[in-house]
Design a protein around this motif. Structure first.
Motif, PDB file in Angstrom:
ATOM      1  N   THR A 171     -53.538 -31.300  62.516  1.00 45.94           N
ATOM      2  CA  THR A 171     -53.785 -31.108  63.945  1.00 45.94           C
ATOM      3  C   THR A 171     -54.176 -29.664  64.245  1.00 45.94           C
ATOM      4  OG1 THR A 171     -52.288 -32.907  64.576  1.00 45.94           O
ATOM      5  CG2 THR A 171     -52.742 -31.233  66.241  1.00 45.94           C
ATOM      6  N   ASN A 172     -53.492 -28.704  63.642  1.00 48.78           N
ATOM      7  CA  ASN A 172     -53.835 -27.292  63.848  1.00 48.78           C
ATOM      8  C   ASN A 172     -55.247 -26.994  63.350  1.00 48.78           C
ATOM      9  OD1 ASN A 172     -51.484 -26.403  65.112  1.00 48.78           O
ATOM     10  ND2 ASN A 172     -50.428 -26.051  63.170  1.00 48.78           N
ATOM     11  N   ASN A 173     -55.607 -27.577  62.217  1.00 51.13           N
ATOM     12  CA  ASN A 173     -56.948 -27.346  61.677  1.00 51.13           C
ATOM     13  C   ASN A 173     -58.024 -28.040  62.517  1.00 51.13           C
ATOM     14  OD1 ASN A 173     -56.121 -25.697  59.588  1.00 51.13           O
ATOM     15  ND2 ASN A 173     -55.893 -27.372  58.124  1.00 51.13           N
ATOM     16  N   PHE A 174     -57.684 -29.203  63.073  1.00 49.01           N
ATOM     17  CA  PHE A 174     -58.628 -29.885  63.955  1.00 49.01           C
ATOM     18  C   PHE A 174     -58.834 -29.075  65.247  1.00 49.01           C
ATOM     19  CE2 PHE A 174     -59.977 -34.450  63.209  1.00 49.01           C
ATOM     20  CZ  PHE A 174     -60.007 -34.312  61.826  1.00 49.01           C
ATOM     21  N   LYS A 175     -57.807 -28.342  65.656  1.00 48.61           N
ATOM     22  CA  LYS A 175     -57.973 -27.495  66.838  1.00 48.61           C
ATOM     23  C   LYS A 175     -59.003 -26.394  66.578  1.00 48.61           C
ATOM     24  CE  LYS A 175     -53.475 -26.901  67.791  1.00 48.61           C
ATOM     25  NZ  LYS A 175     -52.262 -26.394  68.499  1.00 48.61           N
ATOM     26  N   ALA A 201     -57.975 -32.208  55.116  1.00 53.31           N
ATOM     27  CA  ALA A 201     -57.751 -31.696  56.473  1.00 53.31           C
ATOM     28  C   ALA A 201     -56.595 -30.714  56.569  1.00 53.31           C
ATOM     29  CB  ALA A 201     -57.506 -32.856  57.434  1.00 53.31           C
ATOM     30  N   THR A 202     -55.835 -30.525  55.488  1.00 53.83           N
ATOM     31  CA  THR A 202     -54.732 -29.558  55.517  1.00 53.83           C
ATOM     32  C   THR A 202     -55.161 -28.185  55.008  1.00 53.83           C
ATOM     33  OG1 THR A 202     -53.890 -30.049  53.295  1.00 53.83           O
ATOM     34  CG2 THR A 202     -53.092 -31.434  55.100  1.00 53.83           C
ATOM     35  N   GLN A 203     -56.369 -28.094  54.483  1.00 54.41           N
ATOM     36  CA  GLN A 203     -56.814 -26.870  53.831  1.00 54.41           C
ATOM     37  C   GLN A 203     -57.825 -26.096  54.681  1.00 54.41           C
ATOM     38  OE1 GLN A 203     -55.434 -25.828  50.891  1.00 54.41           O
ATOM     39  NE2 GLN A 203     -54.117 -27.629  51.118  1.00 54.41           N
ATOM     40  N   LYS A 204     -57.550 -24.847  54.971  1.00 53.93           N
ATOM     41  CA  LYS A 204     -58.433 -24.002  55.782  1.00 53.93           C
ATOM     42  C   LYS A 204     -59.842 -23.879  55.192  1.00 53.93           C
ATOM     43  CE  LYS A 204     -55.840 -22.579  59.272  1.00 53.93           C
ATOM     44  NZ  LYS A 204     -56.202 -22.855  60.690  1.00 53.93           N
TER      45      LYS A 204
END
Length: 232
Positions: A112-116, A213-216
């Motif tokens: 979710t943070n990365n999707f933001k 999706a968890t990786q910057k």
């Protein structure tokens, strides 16, 4: 005279060696530049993914297999605002899809943070969407997703949180988005779906990229790849 002739021959020999090395370097330089151009061209045109094995395929529009490229199946689900979102709703848009649930304590907050980050990167581009499918729809009602969206500052016109029929979502995730890759094809809807995969879908509903999706670094990659798709 013999000494002079020997020195002349030696100089000629050195000149030939230098000339030979120069030609070799020019050949290698041309080969390297040519290879880079091929790689650059491939980067400018993203591949298609037609199977759960995620073998990249560059398919030209003139190719007979172009019309057979895998596309996302039809679906009809509800967003956090209670609006019905379908495959047709997303046609003509580029979107990134993932699968989550609101009470997930592990990978979902990272996703979710990365999707933001993605949301903020394309906030002014109406053709770029984010779509998060709940894998726990019996918990994630429209109301729950609406509250989740508000807590996480999710823009409802940019980022859809979808809920609905569990079997529809699980079938879509595993056989259409290939969210669990080949392993997902062997599972049924009784087996819980939990994956960090996110998929890049083009304007015609075709898979053009898979990422974590968890990786910057993968978020940076998908931003770049979206920009490539925008030029198609």
């Amino acid at each position: 005279m013999e000494l002079l002739a020997g020195m002349t021959a030696c100089r000629l020999c050195k000149n030939k060696i230098v000339l030979g090395l120069s030609l070799l370097m020019l050949t290698l330089l041309y080969s390297c530049n040519h290879s880079e151009k091929v790689i650059t061209n491939k980067k400018e045109t993203l591949p298609f993914y037609n199977t759960a094995d995620f073998d990249a395929e560059w398919i030209d529009e003139k190719d007979s297999s172009y019309k057979k490229i895998h596309t996302i199946d039809s679906f009809s689900l509800q967003s956090q605002l209670g609006n019905v979102i379908t495959k047709d709703s997303l046609d003509g848009n580029i979107y990134v899809a993932n699968f989550f649930f609101s009470i997930c304590p592990s990978i979902c907050p990272k996703m979710t943070n990365n999707f933001k980050t993605l949301q903020d990167s394309f906030i002014n581009n109406k053709q770029i969407k984010l779509v998060s499918f709940s894998v726990m729809p019996w918990v994630d009602s429209v109301k729950v997703l609406n509250e989740y969206a508000k807590r996480n500052h999710i823009n409802p016109s940019k980022w859809y949180l979808l809920t609905g029929d569990k079997e529809e979502i699980y079938h879509l995730a595993r056989t259409s988005f290939f969210a669990e890759k080949g392993l997902g094809l062997q599972k049924n809807s009784d087996e819980f779906l939990h994956t960090e995969s996110m998929l890049l879908i083009d304007k015609k509903g075709r898979i053009r990229g898979i990422y974590n999706a968890t990786q910057k670094p993968d978020i940076e990659r998908v931003v770049d790849d979206i920009k490539v798709l925008m030029k198609e």
